[in-house]
Design an enzyme around this catalytic site. Structure first.
Site, short mmCIF file in Angstrom:
data_model
loop_
_atom_site.label_atom_id
_atom_site.label_comp_id
_atom_site.label_asym_id
_atom_site.label_seq_id
_atom_site.Cartn_x
_atom_site.Cartn_y
_atom_site.Cartn_z
N ASN A 188 0.84 -1.20 0.00
CA ASN A 188 0.00 0.00 0.00
C ASN A 188 0.87 1.24 0.00
OD1 ASN A 188 -2.37 1.64 0.26
ND2 ASN A 188 -1.90 1.91 2.43
N HIS B 174 0.66 5.17 1.24
CA HIS B 174 -0.15 5.98 2.15
C HIS B 174 0.45 7.39 2.24
CE1 HIS B 174 -2.78 6.90 5.49
NE2 HIS B 174 -1.74 7.46 6.07
N SER C 77 4.49 7.09 2.54
CA SER C 77 5.06 5.82 3.00
C SER C 77 4.55 4.69 2.12
CB SER C 77 4.62 5.51 4.44
OG SER C 77 4.94 6.57 5.32
N ASP D 289 -2.85 0.53 8.06
CA ASP D 289 -1.69 1.41 7.86
C ASP D 289 -0.57 1.10 8.86
OD1 ASP D 289 -2.75 2.76 5.65
OD2 ASP D 289 -3.79 4.20 6.92
N1 NHR Z 1 -6.50 -2.97 4.59
C1 NHR Z 1 -5.75 -3.50 5.57
N2 NHR Z 1 -6.14 -4.65 6.11
N3 NHR Z 1 -4.61 -2.92 6.01
C2 NHR Z 1 -4.20 -1.77 5.47
O1 NHR Z 1 -3.09 -1.22 5.91
C3 NHR Z 1 -4.96 -1.15 4.44
C4 NHR Z 1 -6.13 -1.80 4.03
C5 NHR Z 1 -6.94 -1.25 3.04
C6 NHR Z 1 -6.62 -0.03 2.49
C7 NHR Z 1 -5.20 2.00 2.38
C8 NHR Z 1 -5.39 3.00 3.51
C9 NHR Z 1 -4.57 4.26 3.28
O2 NHR Z 1 -3.48 4.19 2.76
C10 NHR Z 1 -5.47 0.64 2.91
C11 NHR Z 1 -4.63 0.08 3.87
C12 NHR Z 1 -9.15 3.27 3.49
C13 NHR Z 1 -9.42 3.63 4.79
C14 NHR Z 1 -10.85 3.81 5.25
O3 NHR Z 1 -11.09 4.31 6.33
C15 NHR Z 1 -8.37 3.80 5.67
C16 NHR Z 1 -7.07 3.60 5.23
C17 NHR Z 1 -6.81 3.22 3.92
C18 NHR Z 1 -7.85 3.07 3.05
N4 NHR Z 1 -11.84 3.38 4.46
C19 NHR Z 1 -13.27 3.44 4.74
C20 NHR Z 1 -13.82 2.02 4.99
O4 NHR Z 1 -14.84 1.95 5.68
C21 NHR Z 1 -14.03 4.03 3.59
C22 NHR Z 1 -13.61 5.41 3.24
C23 NHR Z 1 -14.12 5.85 1.87
O5 NHR Z 1 -14.74 5.06 1.15
O6 NHR Z 1 -13.82 7.01 1.51
O7 NHR Z 1 -13.29 1.03 4.45
O8 NHR Z 1 -5.00 5.37 3.69
C1 GAR Z 2 -2.76 9.02 -3.21
O1 GAR Z 2 -2.30 10.19 -2.57
C2 GAR Z 2 -2.63 7.84 -2.29
O2 GAR Z 2 -1.48 7.85 -1.51
C3 GAR Z 2 -3.84 8.02 -1.44
O3 GAR Z 2 -4.85 8.47 -2.31
C4 GAR Z 2 -4.27 9.11 -3.44
C5 GAR Z 2 -4.71 8.39 -4.67
O4 GAR Z 2 -4.33 9.04 -5.82
N1 GAR Z 2 -4.21 6.79 -0.83
C6 GAR Z 2 -4.97 6.72 0.22
O5 GAR Z 2 -5.35 7.70 0.83
C7 GAR Z 2 -5.37 5.32 0.57
N2 GAR Z 2 -6.32 5.35 1.55
P1 GAR Z 2 -4.40 8.32 -7.22
O6 GAR Z 2 -5.77 7.66 -7.33
O7 GAR Z 2 -4.25 9.44 -8.20
O8 GAR Z 2 -3.28 7.34 -7.30
#
Ligand code: NHR
Ligand code: GAR
Length: 217
Positions: A109, A111, A138, A147
């Site tokens: 991932n 982030h 990261s 994360d």
């Molecule tokens: N899944 C796991 N198990 N572990 C991680 O580290 C993950 C993951 C899935 C996605 C990306 C992450 C980021 O980089 C990621 C890492 C979505 C949310 C979230 O709150 C949080 C972190 C990340 C991605 N999602 C909500 C949910 O209920 C929905 C939010 C929306 O749809 O806008 O899943 O930031």
């Molecule tokens: C990027 O900044 C990525 O790091 C972030 O969303 C953007 C996606 O841009 N990811 C998250 O926040 C995951 N939860 P992109 O669709 O243009 O690649």
């Protein structure tokens, strides 16, 4: 004979600029994007994939009764494609434990923060509101801790006076587009692995204190 390229699946939810960076770098690299999956039907990244003749699939989470069912459908689809690596690129659905266990050590991932600072969403505004002078990106292995999986690489950007979340996000994205293809190519060449919940590069444990330096390699 040429060595086969590492088969990767990219999961997206939106614009897909990181997907585009991966597509562009894959032309002259050791990995190949074999499919793009989005949980959002309207994600612009799907158009980017189609433009390159990369197969796409939509698995819309709103059409499933539960997170578990969505997770299973996604995992079954990924398993059918049989990739060596799953790359989350702006993918916005939290993956359940069963998904993560099925593909252990094979999910990355990106982030937009200097983890462990600011896990979750809204990272750019949170960095500005905290008065931080530095922010960044990261890349980590995905585990069931959101994360919180082992860090692989980070890159910093300055937070400027009177910065806005949008301006800061754009500065971070530029770094994302460089760092992510680099990390994916490390994995594709067999240099990068997850072992006992640690990220290993060339058989050395990556520590928080050196992930910034690693990304210069
Ligand atoms: N899944 C796991 N198990 N572990 C991680 O580290 C993950 C993951 C899935 C996605 C990306 C992450 C980021 O980089 C990621 C890492 C979505 C949310 C979230 O709150 C949080 C972190 C990340 C991605 N999602 C909500 C949910 O209920 C929905 C939010 C929306 O749809 O806008 O899943 O930031
Ligand atoms: C990027 O900044 C990525 O790091 C972030 O969303 C953007 C996606 O841009 N990811 C998250 O926040 C995951 N939860 P992109 O669709 O243009 O690649």
């Amino acid at each position: 004979m040429e060595t086969p390229r590492c088969r990767i699946v990219v999961l997206i939810s939106g614009n897909g600029s990181n997907l585009q960076a991966l597509i562009d770098s894959s032309r002259a690299s050791n990995f190949k994007i074999v499919a793009v999956i989005s949980n959002k039907p309207e994600a612009y990244g799907l158009q980017r994939a189609k433009h390159e003749d990369i197969p796409t699939q939509i698995i819309d989470h709103t059409t499933f009764e539960s997170r578990t069912k969505f997770d299973k459908a996604l995992a079954d689809t990924v398993e059918d494609i049989n990739p060596e690596l799953i790359v989350l690129a702006g993918f916005m659905r939290i993956l359940g434990n069963s998904f993560v266990m099925r593909f252990k050590g094979r999910i990355l991932n990106i982030h937009p923060s200097l983890l462990p600072k600011f896990p979750g969403t809204n990272t750019h505004k949170r960095a500005i509101d905290s008065g931080d002078k530095e922010h960044g990106v990261s890349v980590h292995f995905v585990t069931s801790e959101l994360d919180g999986g082992p860090l692989i690489a980070q890159e910093k950007v300055p937070v400027l006076k009177d910065d806005t979340p949008q301006a800061l996000a754009a500065r971070v994205l530029e770094k994302e587009h460089i760092i992510y293809p680099k990390v994916v190519s490390w994995f594709a060449s067999g240099r990068l692995k997850m072992k006992n919940n640690d990220a290993m590069l060339d058989d050395e444990k990556l520590l928080l204190s050196n992930v910034l330096i690693q990304s210069q390699k």
